[in-house]
Design an enzyme around this catalytic site. Structure first.
Site, PDB file in Angstrom:
ATOM      1  N   GLU A 163      -0.282  -9.323  -0.184  1.00 61.55           N
ATOM      2  CA  GLU A 163      -1.685  -9.713   0.047  1.00 61.55           C
ATOM      3  C   GLU A 163      -2.463  -9.869  -1.262  1.00 61.55           C
ATOM      4  OE1 GLU A 163      -2.185  -6.520   3.044  1.00 61.55           O
ATOM      5  OE2 GLU A 163      -3.223  -8.058   4.195  1.00 61.55           O
TER       6      GLU A 163
ATOM      7  N   ALA B 235       0.876  -1.173   0.000  1.00 66.18           N
ATOM      8  CA  ALA B 235       0.000   0.000   0.000  1.00 66.18           C
ATOM      9  C   ALA B 235       0.912   1.221   0.000  1.00 66.18           C
ATOM     10  CB  ALA B 235      -0.877  -0.015   1.245  1.00 66.18           C
TER      11      ALA B 235
ATOM     12  N   GLU C 121       4.113  -4.808   7.750  1.00 71.90           N
ATOM     13  CA  GLU C 121       3.204  -3.853   8.405  1.00 71.90           C
ATOM     14  C   GLU C 121       3.570  -3.618   9.856  1.00 71.90           C
ATOM     15  OE1 GLU C 121       2.308  -6.317   6.439  1.00 71.90           O
ATOM     16  OE2 GLU C 121       0.816  -5.607   4.997  1.00 71.90           O
TER      17      GLU C 121
ATOM     18  N   GLY D 112       0.664  -4.913   1.247  1.00 67.06           N
ATOM     19  CA  GLY D 112      -0.536  -5.093   0.433  1.00 67.06           C
ATOM     20  C   GLY D 112      -0.250  -5.781  -0.893  1.00 67.06           C
TER      21      GLY D 112
HETATM   22  N1  DAK Z   1       4.540   3.372  -0.780  1.00 66.24           N
HETATM   23  C1  DAK Z   1       4.858   4.541  -1.383  1.00 66.24           C
HETATM   24  N2  DAK Z   1       6.011   4.723  -2.071  1.00 66.24           N
HETATM   25  C2  DAK Z   1       6.844   3.666  -2.154  1.00 66.24           C
HETATM   26  C3  DAK Z   1       6.562   2.424  -1.556  1.00 66.24           C
HETATM   27  C4  DAK Z   1       5.325   2.284  -0.834  1.00 66.24           C
HETATM   28  N3  DAK Z   1       4.941   1.150  -0.253  1.00 66.24           N
HETATM   29  N4  DAK Z   1       7.599   1.587  -1.796  1.00 66.24           N
HETATM   30  C5  DAK Z   1       8.480   2.290  -2.532  1.00 66.24           C
HETATM   31  N5  DAK Z   1       8.043   3.531  -2.756  1.00 66.24           N
HETATM   32  C6  DAK Z   1       8.684   4.613  -3.506  1.00 66.24           C
HETATM   33  C7  DAK Z   1       9.865   5.179  -2.704  1.00 66.24           C
HETATM   34  O1  DAK Z   1       9.410   6.113  -1.748  1.00 66.24           O
HETATM   35  C8  DAK Z   1      10.647   5.832  -3.831  1.00 66.24           C
HETATM   36  O2  DAK Z   1      10.029   7.032  -4.191  1.00 66.24           O
HETATM   37  P1  DAK Z   1      10.872   8.416  -4.346  1.00 66.24           P
HETATM   38  O3  DAK Z   1      11.537   8.608  -3.052  1.00 66.24           O
HETATM   39  O4  DAK Z   1      11.838   8.104  -5.475  1.00 66.24           O
HETATM   40  O5  DAK Z   1       9.839   9.439  -4.680  1.00 66.24           O
HETATM   41  C9  DAK Z   1      10.462   4.861  -4.980  1.00 66.24           C
HETATM   42  O6  DAK Z   1       9.296   4.095  -4.662  1.00 66.24           O
HETATM   43  C10 DAK Z   1      11.627   3.897  -5.145  1.00 66.24           C
HETATM   44  O7  DAK Z   1      11.850   3.286  -3.896  1.00 66.24           O
HETATM   45  P2  DAK Z   1      13.310   3.123  -3.256  1.00 66.24           P
HETATM   46  O8  DAK Z   1      14.212   4.212  -3.731  1.00 66.24           O
HETATM   47  O9  DAK Z   1      13.127   2.948  -1.798  1.00 66.24           O
HETATM   48  O10 DAK Z   1      13.784   1.751  -3.949  1.00 66.24           O
HETATM   49  P3  DAK Z   1      14.739   0.637  -3.321  1.00 66.24           P
HETATM   50  O11 DAK Z   1      14.910  -0.370  -4.379  1.00 66.24           O
HETATM   51  O12 DAK Z   1      15.946   1.257  -2.708  1.00 66.24           O
HETATM   52  O13 DAK Z   1      13.910  -0.019  -2.112  1.00 66.24           O
HETATM   53  C11 DAK Z   1      11.961  -1.103  -1.140  1.00 66.24           C
HETATM   54  C12 DAK Z   1      12.758  -0.745  -2.421  1.00 66.24           C
HETATM   55  C13 DAK Z   1      10.658  -1.779  -1.580  1.00 66.24           C
HETATM   56  C14 DAK Z   1      12.792  -2.064  -0.287  1.00 66.24           C
HETATM   57  C15 DAK Z   1      11.692   0.206  -0.338  1.00 66.24           C
HETATM   58  O14 DAK Z   1      11.165   1.179  -1.230  1.00 66.24           O
HETATM   59  C16 DAK Z   1      10.696  -0.017   0.742  1.00 66.24           C
HETATM   60  O15 DAK Z   1      11.042  -0.537   1.832  1.00 66.24           O
HETATM   61  N6  DAK Z   1       9.453   0.414   0.518  1.00 66.24           N
HETATM   62  C17 DAK Z   1       8.372   0.295   1.481  1.00 66.24           C
HETATM   63  C18 DAK Z   1       7.831  -1.091   1.413  1.00 66.24           C
HETATM   64  C19 DAK Z   1       6.747  -1.319   2.456  1.00 66.24           C
HETATM   65  O16 DAK Z   1       6.923  -1.062   3.645  1.00 66.24           O
HETATM   66  N7  DAK Z   1       5.629  -1.827   1.958  1.00 66.24           N
HETATM   67  C20 DAK Z   1       4.528  -2.209   2.816  1.00 66.24           C
HETATM   68  C21 DAK Z   1       3.612  -1.055   2.964  1.00 66.24           C
HETATM   69  S1  DAK Z   1       2.484  -1.377   4.296  1.00 66.24           S
HETATM   70  C22 DAK Z   1      -4.426  -1.977   6.894  1.00 66.24           C
HETATM   71  C23 DAK Z   1      -4.681  -1.929   5.527  1.00 66.24           C
HETATM   72  C24 DAK Z   1      -3.646  -2.032   4.624  1.00 66.24           C
HETATM   73  C25 DAK Z   1      -2.347  -2.185   5.045  1.00 66.24           C
HETATM   74  C26 DAK Z   1      -2.101  -2.249   6.391  1.00 66.24           C
HETATM   75  C27 DAK Z   1      -3.138  -2.150   7.307  1.00 66.24           C
HETATM   76  N8  DAK Z   1      -5.438  -1.886   7.877  1.00 66.24           N
HETATM   77  C28 DAK Z   1      -6.768  -2.263   7.525  1.00 66.24           C
HETATM   78  C29 DAK Z   1      -5.069  -2.041   9.271  1.00 66.24           C
HETATM   79  C30 DAK Z   1      -1.264  -2.259   4.090  1.00 66.24           C
HETATM   80  C31 DAK Z   1      -0.013  -2.027   4.501  1.00 66.24           C
HETATM   81  C32 DAK Z   1       1.127  -2.019   3.591  1.00 66.24           C
HETATM   82  O17 DAK Z   1       1.103  -2.447   2.455  1.00 66.24           O
END
Ligand code: DAK
Length: 202
Positions: free
Chosen positions: A113, A65, A133, A110
């Site tokens: 998921e 997400a 998460e 997400g």
């Molecule tokens: N969201 C937004 N932007 C993202 C992103 C994300 N999840 N993942 C990557 N990006 C963006 C980065 O911010 C960056 O953007 P700029 O800074 O260039 O503008 C661009 O994509 C390239 O990313 P990186 O430069 O970081 O690329 P790397 O290859 O170095 O690293 C990475 C890739 C995937 C390891 C890193 O970007 C990362 O850790 N990203 C976050 C991944 C993450 O944490 N994903 C899970 C999100 S939590 C709920 C409902 C839904 C959910 C939870 C609860 N409730 C009902 C309770 C859902 C939760 C999630 O999905």
């Protein structure tokens, strides 16, 4: 006309590509909404055998997400965002046509998921999986807490959800999270071959 979802038809198979490469295909409200509408239409379409979901680019399936927009959500909008994610994953799971994930890179949060809701999961060698998460103080909110244990068992699922660790495609195969792993360049061809075999059946 969709901005973030690209579709193409090969024989009787629709390939649905999440295309938001500048954010590694992370899903904001618009992406989810477009995906929902596209899937709703495709599932209903006659003469469609199967749907493949994949991510644009060679780095990411879906990096989760959109955490940038999630930080700005209030109680009401967070609830709506969660419900929409659940609507999409339920739609995938309940599809009368097989929906197959071709996971070509990061499948985080997400994104993982979405793949869990698919009926089959195939990964490229560079694919990585995580339910991170917990690191954001959240739980997987789009059905991951329910679907992951069904697929990999309670112990493995609990480990992934509580640690938020990243696993590679080899480990994902070992624990049954994916059905098979293929070299990055041949992922789509291999998935198409498998889908063709499915469609030869009655
Ligand atoms: N969201 C937004 N932007 C993202 C992103 C994300 N999840 N993942 C990557 N990006 C963006 C980065 O911010 C960056 O953007 P700029 O800074 O260039 O503008 C661009 O994509 C390239 O990313 P990186 O430069 O970081 O690329 P790397 O290859 O170095 O690293 C990475 C890739 C995937 C390891 C890193 O970007 C990362 O850790 N990203 C976050 C991944 C993450 O944490 N994903 C899970 C999100 S939590 C709920 C409902 C839904 C959910 C939870 C609860 N409730 C009902 C309770 C859902 C939760 C999630 O999905």
């Amino acid at each position: 006309m969709e901005r973030f979802i690209k579709t193409s038809l090969q024989n009787k198979v629709w390939i649905v590509t999440i295309d938001r490469k500048d954010a590694l295909n992370a899903m904001n409200y618009e992406v989810l909404q477009e995906l929902d509408l596209v899937l709703k239409a495709l599932i209903k379409t006659k003469n469609i055998g199967a749907i493949i979901i994949t991510g644009a680019g060679d780095k990411s399936f879906i990096a989760g997400a959109d955490i940038k927009i999630m930080k700005k959500l209030d109680k009401k909008t967070a609830y709506e965002f969660s419900k929409l994610g659940q609507k999409v994953t339920n739609r995938i799971e309940q599809s009368i046509k097989p929906i197959i994930a071709a996971i070509n890179g990061y499948a985080f949060g997400g994104g993982c998921e979405i793949s869990l809701a698919c009926h089959l999961r195939f990964a490229s060698e560079n694919a990585t999986f995580s339910q991170p998460e917990v690191k954001l103080g959240l739980i997987p909110g789009w059905g991951g807490t329910q679907r992951l244990p069904k697929i990999v068992g309670i112990a493995r699922a609990t480990e992934m959800i509580l640690l938020g660790n990243i696993i590679n495609s080899e480990k994902a195969l070992n624990i049954g999270l994916v059905n098979a792993v293929f070299p990055k360049k041949t992922l789509m061809n291999n998935v198409m071959n498998i889908v063709d075999k499915i469609l030869l059946n009655g």
